[in-house]
Each structure stands twice: as structure tokens, then as C-alpha cells.
Scaffold this motif. Structure first.
Motif, PDB file in Angstrom:
ATOM      1  N   THR A 596       0.851  -1.186   0.000  1.00  0.00           N
ATOM      2  CA  THR A 596       0.000   0.000   0.000  1.00  0.00           C
ATOM      3  C   THR A 596       0.885   1.234   0.000  1.00  0.00           C
ATOM      4  O   THR A 596       1.736   1.398   0.887  1.00  0.00           O
ATOM      5  CB  THR A 596      -0.918   0.035   1.229  1.00  0.00           C
ATOM      6  N   ALA A 597       0.692   2.084  -0.993  1.00  0.00           N
ATOM      7  CA  ALA A 597       1.451   3.330  -1.081  1.00  0.00           C
ATOM      8  C   ALA A 597       0.548   4.497  -0.706  1.00  0.00           C
ATOM      9  O   ALA A 597      -0.533   4.673  -1.288  1.00  0.00           O
ATOM     10  CB  ALA A 597       1.993   3.528  -2.493  1.00  0.00           C
ATOM     11  N   THR A 598       0.994   5.271   0.293  1.00  0.00           N
ATOM     12  CA  THR A 598       0.306   6.510   0.647  1.00  0.00           C
ATOM     13  C   THR A 598       1.094   7.648   0.036  1.00  0.00           C
ATOM     14  O   THR A 598       2.281   7.822   0.330  1.00  0.00           O
ATOM     15  CB  THR A 598       0.215   6.686   2.168  1.00  0.00           C
ATOM     16  N   THR A 618      -2.596   0.619  -4.337  1.00  0.00           N
ATOM     17  CA  THR A 618      -1.883  -0.647  -4.229  1.00  0.00           C
ATOM     18  C   THR A 618      -0.810  -0.699  -5.313  1.00  0.00           C
ATOM     19  O   THR A 618      -1.086  -0.405  -6.485  1.00  0.00           O
ATOM     20  CB  THR A 618      -2.848  -1.832  -4.380  1.00  0.00           C
ATOM     21  N   VAL A 619       0.399  -1.077  -4.913  1.00  0.00           N
ATOM     22  CA  VAL A 619       1.525  -1.084  -5.850  1.00  0.00           C
ATOM     23  C   VAL A 619       2.307  -2.384  -5.688  1.00  0.00           C
ATOM     24  O   VAL A 619       2.163  -3.106  -4.698  1.00  0.00           O
ATOM     25  CB  VAL A 619       2.471   0.121  -5.615  1.00  0.00           C
ATOM     26  N   VAL A 637       6.144   9.637  -0.483  1.00  0.00           N
ATOM     27  CA  VAL A 637       5.416   8.371  -0.588  1.00  0.00           C
ATOM     28  C   VAL A 637       5.846   7.451   0.550  1.00  0.00           C
ATOM     29  O   VAL A 637       7.045   7.298   0.818  1.00  0.00           O
ATOM     30  CB  VAL A 637       5.674   7.682  -1.943  1.00  0.00           C
ATOM     31  N   TRP A 638       4.863   6.838   1.184  1.00  0.00           N
ATOM     32  CA  TRP A 638       5.099   5.876   2.275  1.00  0.00           C
ATOM     33  C   TRP A 638       4.535   4.540   1.811  1.00  0.00           C
ATOM     34  O   TRP A 638       3.339   4.400   1.560  1.00  0.00           O
ATOM     35  CB  TRP A 638       4.391   6.381   3.531  1.00  0.00           C
ATOM     36  N   ILE A 639       5.396   3.540   1.665  1.00  0.00           N
ATOM     37  CA  ILE A 639       5.019   2.240   1.110  1.00  0.00           C
ATOM     38  C   ILE A 639       5.145   1.169   2.187  1.00  0.00           C
ATOM     39  O   ILE A 639       6.218   1.001   2.782  1.00  0.00           O
ATOM     40  CB  ILE A 639       5.906   1.881  -0.101  1.00  0.00           C
TER      41      ILE A 639
END
Length: 643
Positions: A596-598, A618-619, A637-639
Motif C-alpha cells: 500500500t502506497a500513501t 496498491t503497488v 510516498v510511504w510504502i
């Protein structure tokens, strides 16, 4: 001694003829001997990097001057350039050469990556000075895949150590025409792209260069702990030539060595930043046996210098997942006055006329919340009281000391400064050095040196062109304390001096710019915060990393950096004063896993003061992020793995 060339003289020649014949033969032999010496003098010794791409070659001119070149896959990097230190400049000959190699992996106490590979080929060259009792000096050269490093070593003589008086170096770095350098006169100035002519002053290090053949190079310095600071100046006698310029004379006793002179080489500018472990590798391993007390983290500055302000900041820092608060200049009086006493809390009346700071109470309260306290001390007090204040601060429970306005040029103050860091380690005190100090990798040996300034940060409120230049220049040398602001904006009541970049740009900076102490909210106050949701990113990011990837970038244009902590990745992307669109592949993610990427990006339509949009997606490793950046903008980006 029988000649290798037999002399045959016919007996019926006259005595005069015989003498003339002998004279001709003698002249021939002399010319032959000198010719052989000239050939020997010009013989080239070469050292290649482990991957074979980088080549360092050295030879002696007819005058006995050491001369070297550096090439990368056959392309010239440094063309024929002289080597020398003090009066070791000419009339030298190569006596011995010792070859060796190393390939190891070492684990950092903390860093931009957990594991560092130290792999190089080495050539130690013993040089003899003719006509002076065969005195010798050693040139130690290492060839890494990332660059070339060399230094001068003075060995102990037969009768013990020799007194050394080093007056300068004649080390040159000659380049092809049309080479350009990212010139900067001092640590906190703006970088300028300039040709190798017409510089207004000496340039600080590291010095990044753009070569006409498309390669990039960086001149740097490593293990500069007992010497005088080096800068770079143009050679007035040669075009396209840079010389080392040391601040002043160095007096020592052999055995002794100069700092490493480093020439990093890369095919793109991002590789220079990605390869900056080279500076650490050129320093000795960690000298601190127990490092458990060394804990990097996020810090916020307390500006009121009062008990109430300190307690309020502790609450804010704990809520925002910071690890330290910092009492800045003024807590023990006017820092520049000789009467100031860093053993006693006595607030400078210009900072807080009430003088109502109970430091012990704040330290105790901070500890109850799991936070530490860092104290600022000016060099005046450090130089006068160091051996008194360090055990005192340790007894107070202080976590670290920020050195202010240290002198960084001379041999005397260089050795004093690094000895002060060693003494801080004895009392389990972490160190942040402010102002002009530039790192040369000492943090590997004494990791209680957490960070240093030496950068044009938010105290000067620079624009985005500065921020997109720093990763490819200053940050090659090591971490820098940028002192980030977030709320210090024109639209939020600071009309004359304010952040020049967007909120998402600021949000991404602590990922782009590495520093184990990250000072956040520098000019901000706890009351500035109004629940802006994007600040969860700053709350989540650590300050040290398991791995780092430089994803893309061009000097003074843009950069994207990804850093890993545990099973999470953080990406910071910034642009200069131009808007631009970027495609950023996530192929560094483990294959076959979903994440999940924010994403935090600038968006003028968002109904908050800071105008930062937040979206989730979703990545996986096949994803390519479509990044649209406003002018002076950025994206964070926070993954995290999908649960």
C-alpha cells in the motif's frame, strides 16, 4: 668494472686518435645511461579498480616529479597531473611498490544502509628523494569501483619519528577543456556551475564536476582529523587545472599521513550520491566498544528558553513521535561573551528576560515521556570548559551537545575538534556540529558524531534550485543538518522571510537529505500545528536506514530517493523552480508482493492551509509512479506491505 660495450682501438692509431675515440665512446655511454634513466623515469605503473573500469596510472617525469592520470572505461577523467607535498615535489625515484587488495562487508552502527562493502585494489609506492640521505615518502593509492583515493604517508625513521613541517601540497587535478565545476566558496553559500576559470575564490569541498565526455566526477577529502582543511583553487599557471589549497601549515611527528584525496567517478550524477560510502570506507572502523547509547532521531528546537516552553515542547514532541528536544543558544547566557558559563543555567536576557528555565525539571519530564535533551554550547565555552561540562552534562542526563561556531580551518582547531568528539564519547554524549564544518567520514570511527551543518538549509530559506543541487554536491560528503521548517510560510503570517517551496517539497526533504539527527519544525512552534494530516509522514519516517536507492535525478533540476526501514519504504521526490512530470519505477520492491502506497502531493484544491493531498494505492514491483510536480514542489510516498 668491465663495460657491457667492448672498446676496440686499432694499435696503429695515434695517441690523440685514441683519446678522441675514447671520448666519443664515453659520451655515447653517458647519453645511453641518461636515456635509460629517462625511459625508467617515464615507466608507468597502473592500478585498476576491482571491476576494471577505473584506472590510475603514475609515472615520474625526467625531473623526478610524480605525475598521474585517472580514466574510466578508457575515457579520460584526470589528465596528467602532478603529485607532491611540502618539499617532496621533484628529484624523486620509485624504490618499491607493494600491491594488495581487500573485499569485505561491514555493518554500520547506523547509516544510509545497514551493510557497506569495502572493496579495493591498493598500490603502496615508496618514493626516494635523491641526494638527501635517501629519505623516503610513501604514496598510498586505492582503486575502488566508485573512485580513486590517495594520500601521502611519512614513515618513522631508523632513529625514531621525524619532525614534520608541512607547508602545502602541489597535488593537481587537471581536466580536459570544457569541464565545469559546481563551485561554492563556503559551506553555506549557493552553488554555481562554472568553467575552470574565473572563480571568485577558492571552492569548498566536495567539488562536483561535469566532464565534456559525459562523465561526472567529485573531488573530496576523507579522514581529515589531524591536518589543515583543504579547499580547491585554480592553478594560475595551467588552464583547466585545480590545485589543493590547505588552510595553513601542519606540524607533526612521523609516522603520519595526510588526509585522503578522493576522485569519485560516475556515469550519472545520482551515482555520486549513491556511492558516498566511499568516504566512510576511507576511515578506520568504529572505536567505541559499546554503542547502545547512540540513538539517532528527530529533534525539535525550544525557542522560549523557559520551563513552560520546554514542558509544552516535550508534550508536542512526544505526540508527534519525535525523539529529542533541543535548547539552543542563550540558555547559559550570551554565547559570545567570555563571562558566559556553560556549567550554569542563566538565560541570556535578550532571549528570555524572566530567566525562568528549570533545565533539570524539563530533562526529568522529557525522560518520563521517552525523550532526550540536547544542549547547544558555543566553541568559546567548549574550549574553556570542555573537561568540566562533559561529565556534568552526563550527570544531568543530557543526551547530546550541539557545537556552535567552531573553527574548522587550522591544524590546531581541527585536532581539537576531533579530540572533543572523542571526549564526548567517553561521557556518552552525541554531537551535532554547526556552521562551517564539513564531514570527511569520522562518524564511522566515532559514531557519536551524529551529524553536522555545513549546508545552506532553512535558516537561509533557500529556493528549490538549491535543494535540488545539494544531493549531488554537499551530501556526497555525508549527512547535513538542514533544520527544516514547515509552517514558516508567507501565507501563514511570515511575509518577509519564509519557505520558498511547497508543503509537499518540505515534507519530502528529510527523505532526500540524509541526517541521523533531523531537526524538524526549526522556526515553528507547537501552536502552529493544526492537525494537518500529511504530517503523519514526518511522524512515521526514521532518520537512519536499512537501504537507500537514488532512483533518478539531474543536478539542480530534480531528484527522487527511496529509503528502506524494516519492511517499509519512503520516497522523497523534489523538483527545482520548474514544474515537471516524472515516471518513477518501483522495481526495487520485492517481486510477487503487494504494497500500500500513501502518496502526499501538492494540490491547490485541498481544503487545508498547507494544500497537501493524500491518496492510497496498491503497488508492486511493476508499478511506475506518475509524479506530477508543481514548480518548487515535491511528493512524498510511504510504502508498506499489504496486510
Amino acid at each position: 668494472m668491465r663495460s657491457a660495450f667492448p672498446i676496440r682501438i686499432k694499435c696503429h692509431h695515434s695517441v690523440l686518435q685514441v683519446k678522441n675515440e675514447r671520448m666519443k665512446i664515453s659520451m655515447f655511454l653517458l647519453s645511453l645511461i641518461f636515456g635509460i634513466q629517462s625511459i625508467v623515469a617515464q615507466q608507468t605503473k597502473e592500478l585498476n579498480s576491482p571491476d576494471g573500469k577505473l584506472a590510475f596510472s603514475i609515472s615520474l617525469t625526467a625531473e623526478g616529479v610524480p605525475e598521474y592520470t585517472v580514466s574510466f572505461t578508457g575515457k579520460p577523467v584526470v589528465v596528467a597531473s602532478e603529485l607532491g607535498i611540502s618539499d617532496w615535489k621533484k628529484n624523486l625515484e620509485i624504490k618499491d611498490i607493494l600491491l594488495s587488495k581487500k573485499d569485505t562487508i561491514w555493518k554500520q552502527v547506523y547509516g544510509e544502509r545497514m551493510l557497506v562493502r569495502d572493496s579495493y585494489n591498493e598500490m603502496d609506492i615508496k618514493l626516494i628523494r635523491k641526494g638527501k640521505d635517501q629519505q623516503s615518502i610513501q604514496l598510498q593509492v586505492r582503486a575502488y569501483n566508485e573512485g580513486i583515493a590517495f594520500r601521502y604517508q611519512f614513515t618513522e625513521g631508523v632513529n625514531g619519528g621525524s619532525y614534520l613541517h608541512i607547508t602545502g601540497e602541489s597535488t593537481e587535478f587537471n581536466f580536459q577543456p570544457d569541464t565545469k565545476a559546481w563551485f561554492v566558496a563556503r559551506a553555506q553559500a549557493l552553488h554555481q556551475l562554472m568553467p575552470l576559470k574565473g572563480w571568485p575564490d577558492e571552492s569548498d569541498r566536495p567539488l562536483t564536476l561535469e566532464l565534456p565526455n559525459g562523465l561526472f566526477a567529485c573531488l573530496a577529502e576523507a579522514e581529515m582529523t589531524n591536518y589543515a582543511r583543504t579547499k580547491f583553487r585554480l592553478n594560475p599557471a595551467k588552464p583547466n587545472s585545480i590545485q589543493t589549497s590547505i588552510y595553513g601549515e601542519v606540524d607533526e611527528i612521523a609516522p603520519f599521513h595526510s588526509p585522503w584525496r578522493v576522485i569519485m567517478v560516475a556515469e550519472n550524477a545520482g551515482q555520486l550520491l549513491a556511492n558516498n560510502d566511499l568516504i566512510l570506507n576511507l576511515n578506520p572502523p568504529c572505536a567505541i566498544k559499546n554503542t547502545a547509547w547512540i540513538k539517532p532521531g528527530k529533534v525539535m528546537r525550544e525557542g522560549s528558553l523557559s520551563t513552560a516552553g520546554g514542558m509544552k515542547l516535550v508534550d508536542f514532541a512526544a505526540a508527534r513521535h519525535l525523539q529529542y528536544i533541543h535548547f539552543d543558544a542563550g540558555w547559559y547566557g550570551f554565547e559570545n561573551a567570555i563571562a558566559s558559563d556553560a556549567t550554569t543555567v542563566n538565560v541570556d536576557p535578550r532571549r528570555n528576560p524572566k530567566n525562568d528555565l528549570d533545565l533539570q525539571q524539563v530533562i526529568k519530564y522529557a525522560k518520563s515521556k521517552g525523550l532526550g535533551v540536547i544542549l547547544y554550547v558555543n566553541q568559546r565555552a567548549l574550549a574553556a570548559q570542555l573537561d568540566t561540562i562533559l561529565p556534568l552534562y552526563h550527570s544531568w542526563g543530557v543526551a547530546g551537545v550541539k557545537f556552535g561556531f567552531v573553527q574548522v580551518g587550522s591544524h590546531r582547531w581541527t585536532t581539537w575538534l576531533h579530540e572533543a568528539i572523542r571526549k564526548c564519547a567517553k561521557y556518552e554524549l552525541m554531537v551535532d556540529i554547526h556552521d562551517e564544518y564539513r564531514p570527511t567520514g569520522f562518524t564511522r570511527t566515532y559514531p557519536n558524531l551524529i551529524t553536522q551543518e555545513g549546508v545552506r538549509g532553512n535558516e537561509e530559506m533557500p529556493d528549490a534550485n538549491n535543494n535540488t543541487t545539494l544531493p549531488f554536491t554537499r551530501y556526497i560528503a555525508g549527512p547535513a543538518d538542514y533544520t527544516y521548517c514547515y509552517y514558516f510560510r508567507k501565507e501563514l503570517g511570515h511575509p518577509t522571510r519564509f519557505i520558498q517551496n511547497t508543503s509537499a517539497h518540505q515534507l519530502a526533504l528529510p527523505v532526500v537529505f540524509y541526517s541521523p539527527f533531523q531537526f524538524l519544525f526549526w522556526y515553528d512552534k507547537p501552536e502552529d500545528y493544526q492537525g494537518e494530516p500529511e504530517l503523519e509522514f514526518w511522524e512515521a519516517i526514521p532518520t537512519v536506514w536499512d537501504d537507500t536507492k537514488v532512483l533518478c535525478g539531474e543536478i539542480s533540476k530534480y531528484i527522487a530517493v527511496a529509503r528502506k526501514s524494516g519492511d517499509a519504504w519512503f520516497i522523497g521526490t523534489i523538483t527545482n523552480t520548474d514544474a515537471r512530470n516524472l515516471k518513477i519505477p518501483l522495481d526495487f520492491l520485492p517481486k510477487g508482493k503487494k504494497f500500500t502506497a500513501t502518496v502526499y502531493s501538492d494540490d491547490a484544491t485541498v481544503n487545508t492551509r498547507t494544500k497537501v493531498a493524500i491518496k492510497k494505492m496498491t503497488v508492486d514491483s511493476s508499478t511506475i509512479l506518475d509524479v506530477k510536480l508543481l514548480a518548487s514542489g515535491g511528493e512524498a510516498v510511504w510504502i508498506r506491505p499489504v496486510k
